[in-house]
Design an enzyme around this catalytic site. Structure first.
Site, PDB file in Angstrom:
ATOM      1  N   ARG A  62       0.825  -1.226   0.000  1.00 21.33           N
ATOM      2  CA  ARG A  62       0.000   0.000   0.000  1.00 21.33           C
ATOM      3  C   ARG A  62       0.849   1.262   0.000  1.00 21.33           C
ATOM      4  O   ARG A  62       0.453   2.283   0.566  1.00 21.33           O
ATOM      5  CB  ARG A  62      -0.961   0.022   1.207  1.00 21.33           C
ATOM      6  CG  ARG A  62      -2.042  -1.023   1.172  1.00 21.33           C
ATOM      7  CD  ARG A  62      -3.236  -0.569   0.335  1.00 21.33           C
ATOM      8  NE  ARG A  62      -4.143  -1.685   0.119  1.00 21.33           N
ATOM      9  CZ  ARG A  62      -5.257  -1.889   0.821  1.00 21.33           C
ATOM     10  NH1 ARG A  62      -5.613  -1.043   1.743  1.00 21.33           N
ATOM     11  NH2 ARG A  62      -6.017  -2.925   0.561  1.00 21.33           N
ATOM     12  N   ARG A  74      -3.461   6.447   1.130  1.00 22.97           N
ATOM     13  CA  ARG A  74      -4.020   7.660   1.748  1.00 22.97           C
ATOM     14  C   ARG A  74      -3.098   8.377   2.706  1.00 22.97           C
ATOM     15  O   ARG A  74      -3.358   9.517   3.066  1.00 22.97           O
ATOM     16  CB  ARG A  74      -5.333   7.307   2.456  1.00 22.97           C
ATOM     17  CG  ARG A  74      -6.465   7.029   1.495  1.00 22.97           C
ATOM     18  CD  ARG A  74      -7.581   6.253   2.156  1.00 22.97           C
ATOM     19  NE  ARG A  74      -7.131   4.897   2.419  1.00 22.97           N
ATOM     20  CZ  ARG A  74      -7.864   3.946   2.978  1.00 22.97           C
ATOM     21  NH1 ARG A  74      -9.096   4.212   3.366  1.00 22.97           N
ATOM     22  NH2 ARG A  74      -7.384   2.742   3.168  1.00 22.97           N
ATOM     23  N   ARG A 116      -6.460  11.169  -6.074  1.00 23.68           N
ATOM     24  CA  ARG A 116      -7.731  10.457  -5.941  1.00 23.68           C
ATOM     25  C   ARG A 116      -8.909  11.429  -6.057  1.00 23.68           C
ATOM     26  O   ARG A 116      -9.920  11.126  -6.696  1.00 23.68           O
ATOM     27  CB  ARG A 116      -7.803   9.706  -4.619  1.00 23.68           C
ATOM     28  CG  ARG A 116      -8.987   8.750  -4.586  1.00 23.68           C
ATOM     29  CD  ARG A 116      -9.141   8.032  -3.275  1.00 23.68           C
ATOM     30  NE  ARG A 116      -9.469   8.957  -2.201  1.00 23.68           N
ATOM     31  CZ  ARG A 116      -9.871   8.605  -0.991  1.00 23.68           C
ATOM     32  NH1 ARG A 116      -9.965   7.325  -0.690  1.00 23.68           N
ATOM     33  NH2 ARG A 116     -10.150   9.492  -0.080  1.00 23.68           N
ATOM     34  N   ASP A 150      -6.720  -3.015  -7.628  1.00 26.08           N
ATOM     35  CA  ASP A 150      -7.260  -3.673  -6.435  1.00 26.08           C
ATOM     36  C   ASP A 150      -7.596  -5.118  -6.752  1.00 26.08           C
ATOM     37  O   ASP A 150      -7.938  -5.435  -7.902  1.00 26.08           O
ATOM     38  CB  ASP A 150      -8.509  -2.950  -5.927  1.00 26.08           C
ATOM     39  CG  ASP A 150      -8.823  -3.346  -4.491  1.00 26.08           C
ATOM     40  OD1 ASP A 150      -8.239  -2.753  -3.577  1.00 26.08           O
ATOM     41  OD2 ASP A 150      -9.620  -4.289  -4.289  1.00 26.08           O
ATOM     42  N   TYR A 196     -14.682 -12.349  -0.410  1.00 26.39           N
ATOM     43  CA  TYR A 196     -15.404 -11.102  -0.708  1.00 26.39           C
ATOM     44  C   TYR A 196     -16.596 -11.360  -1.637  1.00 26.39           C
ATOM     45  O   TYR A 196     -17.652 -10.751  -1.496  1.00 26.39           O
ATOM     46  CB  TYR A 196     -14.457 -10.076  -1.339  1.00 26.39           C
ATOM     47  CG  TYR A 196     -13.454  -9.509  -0.357  1.00 26.39           C
ATOM     48  CD1 TYR A 196     -13.796  -8.427   0.452  1.00 26.39           C
ATOM     49  CD2 TYR A 196     -12.186 -10.056  -0.208  1.00 26.39           C
ATOM     50  CE1 TYR A 196     -12.886  -7.900   1.376  1.00 26.39           C
ATOM     51  CE2 TYR A 196     -11.269  -9.549   0.705  1.00 26.39           C
ATOM     52  CZ  TYR A 196     -11.633  -8.475   1.489  1.00 26.39           C
ATOM     53  OH  TYR A 196     -10.742  -7.966   2.399  1.00 26.39           O
TER      54      TYR A 196
HETATM   55  O1  CP3 Z   1      -0.052  -1.924  -2.452  1.00 24.89           O
HETATM   56  C1  CP3 Z   1      -0.308  -1.028  -3.280  1.00 24.89           C
HETATM   57  O2  CP3 Z   1       0.031   0.167  -3.130  1.00 24.89           O
HETATM   58  C2  CP3 Z   1      -0.980  -1.425  -4.581  1.00 24.89           C
HETATM   59  C3  CP3 Z   1      -2.393  -1.270  -4.673  1.00 24.89           C
HETATM   60  C4  CP3 Z   1      -3.290  -2.166  -3.843  1.00 24.89           C
HETATM   61  C5  CP3 Z   1      -4.508  -1.707  -3.288  1.00 24.89           C
HETATM   62  N1  CP3 Z   1      -5.161  -2.786  -2.768  1.00 24.89           N
HETATM   63  C6  CP3 Z   1      -4.991  -0.319  -3.331  1.00 24.89           C
HETATM   64  C7  CP3 Z   1      -6.060   0.091  -2.406  1.00 24.89           C
HETATM   65  C8  CP3 Z   1      -3.196  -3.525  -3.560  1.00 24.89           C
HETATM   66  C9  CP3 Z   1      -2.058  -4.503  -3.855  1.00 24.89           C
HETATM   67  C10 CP3 Z   1      -4.392  -3.903  -2.896  1.00 24.89           C
HETATM   68  C11 CP3 Z   1      -4.692  -5.279  -2.479  1.00 24.89           C
HETATM   69  C12 CP3 Z   1      -5.916  -5.565  -1.740  1.00 24.89           C
HETATM   70  N2  CP3 Z   1      -7.137  -4.978  -1.883  1.00 24.89           N
HETATM   71  C13 CP3 Z   1      -6.027  -6.597  -0.785  1.00 24.89           C
HETATM   72  C14 CP3 Z   1      -4.956  -7.571  -0.416  1.00 24.89           C
HETATM   73  C15 CP3 Z   1      -3.912  -6.981   0.460  1.00 24.89           C
HETATM   74  C16 CP3 Z   1      -4.375  -6.647   1.850  1.00 24.89           C
HETATM   75  O3  CP3 Z   1      -4.368  -5.450   2.166  1.00 24.89           O
HETATM   76  O4  CP3 Z   1      -4.677  -7.565   2.610  1.00 24.89           O
HETATM   77  C17 CP3 Z   1      -7.341  -6.574  -0.307  1.00 24.89           C
HETATM   78  C18 CP3 Z   1      -7.931  -7.490   0.748  1.00 24.89           C
HETATM   79  C19 CP3 Z   1      -8.042  -5.562  -1.017  1.00 24.89           C
HETATM   80  C20 CP3 Z   1      -9.483  -5.200  -0.918  1.00 24.89           C
HETATM   81  C21 CP3 Z   1      -9.664  -3.824  -0.435  1.00 24.89           C
HETATM   82  N3  CP3 Z   1      -9.360  -2.689  -1.153  1.00 24.89           N
HETATM   83  C22 CP3 Z   1     -10.164  -3.423   0.812  1.00 24.89           C
HETATM   84  C23 CP3 Z   1     -10.618  -4.361   1.914  1.00 24.89           C
HETATM   85  C24 CP3 Z   1     -10.159  -2.041   0.829  1.00 24.89           C
HETATM   86  C25 CP3 Z   1     -10.723  -1.149   1.894  1.00 24.89           C
HETATM   87  C26 CP3 Z   1      -9.842  -1.079   3.072  1.00 24.89           C
HETATM   88  C27 CP3 Z   1      -9.009   0.146   3.023  1.00 24.89           C
HETATM   89  O5  CP3 Z   1      -7.778   0.054   3.206  1.00 24.89           O
HETATM   90  O6  CP3 Z   1      -9.603   1.220   2.835  1.00 24.89           O
HETATM   91  C28 CP3 Z   1      -9.593  -1.591  -0.395  1.00 24.89           C
HETATM   92  C29 CP3 Z   1      -9.369  -0.192  -0.814  1.00 24.89           C
HETATM   93  C30 CP3 Z   1      -7.998   0.172  -1.290  1.00 24.89           C
HETATM   94  N4  CP3 Z   1      -7.214  -0.590  -2.113  1.00 24.89           N
HETATM   95  C31 CP3 Z   1      -7.331   1.396  -1.024  1.00 24.89           C
HETATM   96  C32 CP3 Z   1      -6.122   1.352  -1.724  1.00 24.89           C
HETATM   97  C33 CP3 Z   1      -5.068   2.435  -1.820  1.00 24.89           C
HETATM   98  C34 CP3 Z   1      -7.885   2.540  -0.212  1.00 24.89           C
HETATM   99  C35 CP3 Z   1      -8.954   3.187  -1.042  1.00 24.89           C
HETATM  100  C36 CP3 Z   1      -8.989   4.670  -0.974  1.00 24.89           C
HETATM  101  O7  CP3 Z   1      -8.103   5.358  -1.527  1.00 24.89           O
HETATM  102  O8  CP3 Z   1      -9.979   5.149  -0.410  1.00 24.89           O
END
Ligand code: CP3
Length: 342
Positions: free
Chosen positions: A23, A27, A36, A73, A150
């Site tokens: 990540r 944010r 964003r 994602d 999911y």
């Molecule tokens: O790592 C990186 O920078 C690359 C991008 C990336 C994102 N999600 C961007 C993201 C990667 C590799 C993921 C993987 C992901 N997404 C996983 C597996 C890794 C982990 O964290 O366990 C999972 C379970 C998801 C599903 C997901 N996406 C969830 C549960 C959420 C909400 C939780 C949260 O952190 O807000 C997301 C949103 C998400 N994916 C964000 C980002 C940067 C935040 C969204 C935002 O900008 O509002």
């Protein structure tokens, strides 16, 4: 081969481990929040190739990480297979739910995914052109079990209850869903590699809730199938597997799946992971993400401890899970400084 991440993945023990961070585009960075906002919302950002490439590059410019991970994602694949997907602000993802064999059969055929995912491949192509020559480009997908949790629950869950319930009530339907995700994931990752991804990572964030035969059937076997198919299509492609919170399941995971590197979370100590996981190949990890919030001497000490524990073998430095939105970018800089300057 000069890229440090590729050298570590090939089994080389480097004097200073290369580093990137789960990540890392997110944010906690003001420039991410600005882009964003420009895109409108998270999903629009994912599907806007120019802006997705821009946020991927932001942490590379700011911190000089050794790898960039494609900004996308894991839930885009279910969307491409026909699930509805949206993000509730402040809460997380929501999807239409699948709980019956009819629901599984209503998914689109895997050949249809590229129609939705085309912009993701375009992001990869832009990044392959624009990244500094020393930076490795990592593509990724969710592992089938995590993606299925999911798709079945329609949201993130603490204990993956709905997925476990379907698996218990109707193992054939559950296995059919896992198979569809597995086959689509192979094509999705393969297209990322065709577009320029040099490494791929499989995120099995909820692997820790699978035990016994279920861990074998739904964490190990799908990963092994994906990795062998990818390596057949792309000889020499390095693959990182992340069976998060697998505990003892980390032992032998690389061998059982064919992964080149196992990413370990911070529920295990780096010393334990060195002894039991790194013994059979490269590892990635595993500083606790909370240090990126609290910083200070504890961060310095914990960073040195991770480096020290893994210094006898191939290691990519990373967090044990994604950096959180409340993290302070100064602490990321301090971690990198500690690592690179000793
Ligand atoms: O790592 C990186 O920078 C690359 C991008 C990336 C994102 N999600 C961007 C993201 C990667 C590799 C993921 C993987 C992901 N997404 C996983 C597996 C890794 C982990 O964290 O366990 C999972 C379970 C998801 C599903 C997901 N996406 C969830 C549960 C959420 C909400 C939780 C949260 O952190 O807000 C997301 C949103 C998400 N994916 C964000 C980002 C940067 C935040 C969204 C935002 O900008 O509002």
């Amino acid at each position: 081969m000069t890229k440090l991440i590729l050298r570590a993945l090939a089994g080389e023990t480097l004097p200073t481990p290369p580093i990137w961070m789960m990540r890392q585009a997110g944010r906690y960075l003001p420039e991410y929040r600005a882009t964003r906002a420009q895109a409108g919302d998270f999903l629009s950002l994912c599907y806007n190739s120019e802006l997705a490439a821009e946020v991927t590059l932001q942490p590379i410019r700011r911190f000089g990480f050794d790898a960039a991970i494609l900004f996308a994602d894991i839930l885009l694949l279910p969307q491409a297979l026909g699930a509805d997907l949206w993000f509730e602000t402040g809460e997380g993802p929501r999807l239409s739910t699948i709980t019956t064999i009819e629901g599984v059969r209503a998914l689109k055929p895997k050949d249809a995914i590229h129609e939705t995912l085309g912009p993701i491949y375009e992001t990869v192509r832009i990044l392959a052109r624009e990244l500094p020559p020393e930076t490795t480009l990592i593509g990724f997908a969710g592992a089938p079990w995590t993606v299925a949790t999911y798709m079945i629950a329609g949201r993130g869950t603490k204990d993956q209850g709905p997925a476990h319930a379907l698996k218990a009530a109707d193992r054939a339907t559950f296995a059919a869903l896992i198979d569809i995700i597995t086959e689509a994931t192979i094509d999705y990752l393969s297209a990322q590699v065709d577009a320029g991804a040099e490494v791929v990572k499989l995120f099995d964030s909820w692997a820790g809730s699978l035990t016994g035969q279920d861990f074998t059937d739904f964490a190990i076997k799908p990963a092994a199938r994906i990795i062998s198919a990818l390596k057949a299509r792309h000889p020499g492609l390095p693959v990182i597997a992340f069976p998060r919170e697998a505990g003892a399941g980390y032992i032998g995971f690389a061998k059982a799946t064919g992964a080149d590197c196992v990413a370990v979370d911070n529920s295990v100590s780096p010393e334990w992971a060195a002894e039991h996981v790194q013994i059979s190949g490269p590892v990635q990890g595993n500083l606790a993400p909370h240090h990126m919030v609290s910083g200070g001497q504890e961060l310095i000490d914990a960073t040195r401890r991770v480096v020290d524990a893994f210094k006898g073998g191939p290691h990519i430095f990373n967090l044990g899970h994604g950096i959180t939105p409340d993290a302070n970018p100064d602490n990321v800089a301090l971690m990198i400084d500690t690592l690179r300057r000793g």
